[in-house]
Each structure stands twice: as C-alpha cells, then as structure tokens.
Design an enzyme around this catalytic site. Structure first.
Site, PDB file in Angstrom:
ATOM      1  N   ARG A 263      -1.380   2.242   9.282  1.00 31.53           N
ATOM      2  CA  ARG A 263      -0.453   1.154   9.627  1.00 31.53           C
ATOM      3  C   ARG A 263       0.255   1.568  10.901  1.00 31.53           C
ATOM      4  O   ARG A 263       0.946   2.601  10.919  1.00 31.53           O
ATOM      5  CB  ARG A 263       0.553   0.921   8.497  1.00 31.53           C
ATOM      6  CG  ARG A 263       1.703   0.036   8.924  1.00 31.53           C
ATOM      7  CD  ARG A 263       2.533  -0.451   7.769  1.00 31.53           C
ATOM      8  NE  ARG A 263       1.788  -1.398   6.966  1.00 31.53           N
ATOM      9  CZ  ARG A 263       2.342  -2.206   6.069  1.00 31.53           C
ATOM     10  NH1 ARG A 263       3.636  -2.178   5.858  1.00 31.53           N
ATOM     11  NH2 ARG A 263       1.598  -3.045   5.380  1.00 31.53           N
TER      12      ARG A 263
ATOM     13  N   ARG B 183      -3.923  -7.432  -4.064  1.00 30.95           N
ATOM     14  CA  ARG B 183      -4.178  -6.407  -3.036  1.00 30.95           C
ATOM     15  C   ARG B 183      -4.927  -5.231  -3.664  1.00 30.95           C
ATOM     16  O   ARG B 183      -5.831  -4.663  -3.064  1.00 30.95           O
ATOM     17  CB  ARG B 183      -2.844  -5.901  -2.441  1.00 30.95           C
ATOM     18  CG  ARG B 183      -2.056  -6.905  -1.614  1.00 30.95           C
ATOM     19  CD  ARG B 183      -2.706  -7.190  -0.280  1.00 30.95           C
ATOM     20  NE  ARG B 183      -2.862  -6.003   0.546  1.00 30.95           N
ATOM     21  CZ  ARG B 183      -1.918  -5.453   1.329  1.00 30.95           C
ATOM     22  NH1 ARG B 183      -0.745  -6.024   1.418  1.00 30.95           N
ATOM     23  NH2 ARG B 183      -2.163  -4.372   2.063  1.00 30.95           N
TER      24      ARG B 183
ATOM     25  N   ASP C  74       6.004 -16.173   6.084  1.00 33.09           N
ATOM     26  CA  ASP C  74       6.215 -14.734   6.304  1.00 33.09           C
ATOM     27  C   ASP C  74       7.566 -14.584   7.003  1.00 33.09           C
ATOM     28  O   ASP C  74       8.162 -15.574   7.455  1.00 33.09           O
ATOM     29  CB  ASP C  74       5.063 -14.174   7.165  1.00 33.09           C
ATOM     30  CG  ASP C  74       5.140 -12.656   7.385  1.00 33.09           C
ATOM     31  OD1 ASP C  74       5.875 -11.974   6.631  1.00 33.09           O
ATOM     32  OD2 ASP C  74       4.473 -12.157   8.308  1.00 33.09           O
TER      33      ASP C  74
ATOM     34  N   HIS D 119      -3.483  -8.264   9.954  1.00 32.02           N
ATOM     35  CA  HIS D 119      -3.296  -7.631   8.644  1.00 32.02           C
ATOM     36  C   HIS D 119      -4.460  -8.075   7.752  1.00 32.02           C
ATOM     37  O   HIS D 119      -4.289  -8.861   6.821  1.00 32.02           O
ATOM     38  CB  HIS D 119      -1.946  -8.058   8.057  1.00 32.02           C
ATOM     39  CG  HIS D 119      -1.477  -7.196   6.920  1.00 32.02           C
ATOM     40  ND1 HIS D 119      -2.181  -6.111   6.442  1.00 32.02           N
ATOM     41  CD2 HIS D 119      -0.352  -7.276   6.147  1.00 32.02           C
ATOM     42  CE1 HIS D 119      -1.512  -5.566   5.437  1.00 32.02           C
ATOM     43  NE2 HIS D 119      -0.403  -6.250   5.238  1.00 32.02           N
TER      44      HIS D 119
ATOM     45  N   CYS E  57       3.283 -13.050   1.913  1.00 28.01           N
ATOM     46  CA  CYS E  57       2.666 -11.720   1.831  1.00 28.01           C
ATOM     47  C   CYS E  57       3.641 -10.681   1.281  1.00 28.01           C
ATOM     48  O   CYS E  57       3.222  -9.648   0.779  1.00 28.01           O
ATOM     49  CB  CYS E  57       2.170 -11.298   3.207  1.00 28.01           C
ATOM     50  SG  CYS E  57       3.460 -11.329   4.460  1.00 28.01           S
TER      51      CYS E  57
ATOM     52  N   GLN F  31      -4.451  -7.859   3.760  1.00 33.15           N
ATOM     53  CA  GLN F  31      -3.606  -8.864   3.134  1.00 33.15           C
ATOM     54  C   GLN F  31      -4.332 -10.212   3.052  1.00 33.15           C
ATOM     55  O   GLN F  31      -4.385 -10.846   2.001  1.00 33.15           O
ATOM     56  CB  GLN F  31      -2.309  -9.033   3.948  1.00 33.15           C
ATOM     57  CG  GLN F  31      -1.381 -10.106   3.406  1.00 33.15           C
ATOM     58  CD  GLN F  31      -0.748  -9.712   2.087  1.00 33.15           C
ATOM     59  OE1 GLN F  31      -0.132  -8.672   1.984  1.00 33.15           O
ATOM     60  NE2 GLN F  31      -0.911 -10.550   1.075  1.00 33.15           N
TER      61      GLN F  31
HETATM   62  N1   CP Z   1       2.357  -7.286   2.348  1.00 34.35           N
HETATM   63  C1   CP Z   1       2.429  -5.976   2.691  1.00 34.35           C
HETATM   64  O1   CP Z   1       1.585  -5.436   3.425  1.00 34.35           O
HETATM   65  O2   CP Z   1       3.485  -5.319   2.146  1.00 34.35           O
HETATM   66  P1   CP Z   1       3.998  -3.863   2.537  1.00 34.35           P
HETATM   67  O3   CP Z   1       4.567  -3.975   3.937  1.00 34.35           O
HETATM   68  O4   CP Z   1       5.035  -3.529   1.519  1.00 34.35           O
HETATM   69  O5   CP Z   1       2.834  -2.919   2.513  1.00 34.35           O
HETATM   70  N1  NVA Z   2       4.693  -9.855   9.588  1.00 37.48           N
HETATM   71  C1  NVA Z   2       5.196  -8.831   8.713  1.00 37.48           C
HETATM   72  C2  NVA Z   2       4.217  -8.581   7.619  1.00 37.48           C
HETATM   73  C3  NVA Z   2       4.630  -7.528   6.621  1.00 37.48           C
HETATM   74  C4  NVA Z   2       3.596  -7.293   5.566  1.00 37.48           C
HETATM   75  C5  NVA Z   2       5.476  -7.575   9.507  1.00 37.48           C
HETATM   76  O1  NVA Z   2       4.648  -7.202  10.352  1.00 37.48           O
HETATM   77  O2  NVA Z   2       6.526  -6.970   9.324  1.00 37.48           O
END
Ligand code: CP
Ligand code: NVA
Length: 313
Positions: free
Chosen positions: A109, A300, A232, A136, A272, A139
């Site tokens: 990430r 997930r 989101d 992502h 999400c 997701q």
């Molecule tokens: N939706 C998602 O990826 O959640 P986290 O940021 O908690 O991993």
């Molecule tokens: N758009 C959000 C998604 C988190 C899962 C972010 O990047 O923070």
C-alpha cells in the site's frame, strides 16, 4: 486471450481479461462456501509467505490479507514502511530484490502508484496493489463479487458512484464496472472528475462489454434508476492538505436519506470503508436497510484468498 494468473502482478484490473477476473470470483465463491461449511483452513499455500508493506494505515486490507494467508496454510508479514530501511533511503528496487529472496509475493500500500510499478519491475515475485493513489483493485474486485452474490449477475446492472470521482476507488470502479459490463453513473463536483487516462481505458473496455459510462455534476442525476449507490471519503489518505476546500465542495454530494429517496427503494448502498459518518454518508444510511457494507467488507477476505491462491499456487 486468458493466460494463467500464476506469478502475475496485480496492480490494476485493467491488466486482466474478463475471463481471468471471473475465474477469481468463481474460486472466491467456492472458498467462501467451503469456509461456511466448516473448512476454516484450506492449505493451498502451505509454506508460502506474503510480505505486506504499508506506507499508510489499514484495517481491512491488512487484516483480510493476514487472515487469508493463514486460512490458506501460509503466513503474512506486516511491514510498516517506516520500520524498513526504505525510510532511511534504501531504494524500492533493492528492497524488491531482497524480499524476492525471502518471500513468495509482496502486497504493498503506497502513496504513489509509480512506486508499486517500480517495486513490481524489480521484484522477481508477484506484487499486489493494496491501494495506491490511482487504484484499489482488490477492493473493487471484491465489490464486484458482493454485487454478483446479491444480484446473481453483473452485466447490465447500474452502479452510481457519488463523491470524489478522481480517487483510487472511483478509478478502479470505472475499470471494474466497464470490464464486467455494469453501467456506471458518477455524480461528482466540478473539478473532481476521473483522470482522463483512466476514463479512456474504461471507455475502451465499454466498447467490448457494452457498459454505459456517464458523468454528472449532480448527485440526484447520478442515482436515478440505479441498482447500487457507492460512496467513499471526500479526503483520501495523502490529501489532508486539501481538507478545508474539500469540506466546502463535497457536502451537496452526501449520501443521505433525501438522496436515497431519488433512487429505487431496493437500491444497495456500498462504501469501501473507512467511512467518515456524517460527511459522505449519514448514520441513517450506512446503518439502514439498504446498506450492504459489512458483507462488502467481509468479502475482501474471500476474494483475496482466491486471488492469492491463483497467483501463488
Ligand atoms: N477498504 C480498505 O481498503 O480499508 P483499509 O484502508 O482499512 O484497508
Ligand atoms: N479513497 C480512500 C480509500 C480507502 C480504502 C483513500 O485512499 O483513503
């Protein structure tokens, strides 16, 4: 043409054919069924290790990948970017080369999607995108599974995304929906439309799948005649400096009861997560009868187990 998923990177859904994506969803369905029939451990990845590098916080991604590897008979290592020599300037490429000698795959990430591409280019093992500024994919593949599970099909359904259409979730939704043949209607403020290069990919996919893609600057237009409303956060991780301006721009795009009333009564609401309750979505909606967010979060686990099994077996 479909090739095997074995040893492939998973950086964006765009790199996969529809057949390949369906093969992941079908295996996820089998693994989920077996899990609920009592088979908690299905050791398809016995002895395999997944390294998980996080530059930003995570609840779902971190835990579902860790538990998923455990349930497949392997193990996962949680590696905070700041605890690695990366923080002191070791390059991403050198990190990739070393990890490739110790583990079987990397899930990362990161802030910049380019970092993932560099990681994948230098690694000799598969790299999975656990969220970047651009996409992502884990997701959204899982979200496709959730919609399929609830509706029994994907092609021809309509998904309405309300909020920041320039973020990672919106971009992966554009790719995912246009691959699987869902129509997508986006309702976003002016200036928060999807990136042109992502929209171009989605429009090209749509020529094959038949998806219709529409972008509105009105939330109400976006949610008319739809099957799913998806939202989101207004401020994604890494965008904190823009909070003040975003808090002025996004409030008309809140998913609340008044907006839900403009959609069919059986519309499914997705997020999400993590949610900022009271901002992009109200308590009443996220906790209400149309919300499927907890099933969405659960899936997930099942979908990523299928992905890991197909990439690493
Ligand atoms: N939706 C998602 O990826 O959640 P986290 O940021 O908690 O991993
Ligand atoms: N758009 C959000 C998604 C988190 C899962 C972010 O990047 O923070």
């Amino acid at each position: 043409m479909s090739k095997s998923l074995r040893n492939r990177d998973f950086l964006t859904l765009q790199d996969f054919t529809l057949d390949e994506l369906w093969s992941i969803l079908r295996l996820a369905r089998d693994l989920k069924l077996r899990f609920y029939s009592g088979e908690r451990i299905i050791p398809l990845l016995r002895g395999k290790t997944l390294a998980m590098i996080f530059q930003k916080p995570s609840t779902r991604t971190r835990i579902s990948f860790s538990v998923g590897m455990y349930q497949l008979g392997g193990r996962a290592l949680y590696l905070n970017w700041n605890d690695l020599q990366l923080r002191r300037g070791e390059t991403i490429e050198d990190t990739a080369r070393v990890l490739s000698r110790y583990v079987d795959a990397i899930m990362a990430r990161v802030y910049a999607h380019k970092d993932l591409e560099d990681l994948a280019a230098a690694a000799t093992i598969p790299v999975i995108n656990g969220l970047s500024d651009l996409f992502h994919p884990c997701q959204i593949l899982s979200d496709m599974f959730t919609i399929w599970e609830k509706k029994g099909r994907l092609k021809g359904l309509t998904l309405s995304y309300v909020g920041d259409a320039a973020n990672n979730i919106a971009h992966s939704l554009l790719i995912g929906c246009s691959k699987f043949g869902l129509n997508i209607k986006m309702g976003c403020p002016k200036g928060y439309e999807p990136k042109k290069k992502v929209l171009k990919m989605a429009l090209k996919n749509a020529e094959v799948s038949g998806s219709k893609i529409e972008i509105f600057n009105s939330p109400v237009e976006a949610v008319k005649d739809t099957d799913v409303i998806y939202t989101d956060v207004w401020v994604s991780a890494g965008q904190e400096a823009e909070t003040e301006i975003r808090m002025k721009v996004f409030p008309p795009f809140q998913v609340n009861r008044a907006l839900l009333e403009k959609a069919p009564s059986d519309v499914m609401v997705m997020h999400c997560l993590p949610a900022k309750r009271g901002l992009e979505i109200t308590d009443e909606v996220i906790d209400g009868p149309n919300s499927i967010v907890w099933d969405q979060a659960e899936n997930r686990l099942h979908v990523q187990k299928a992905l890991l099994a197909l990439i690493l077996q």
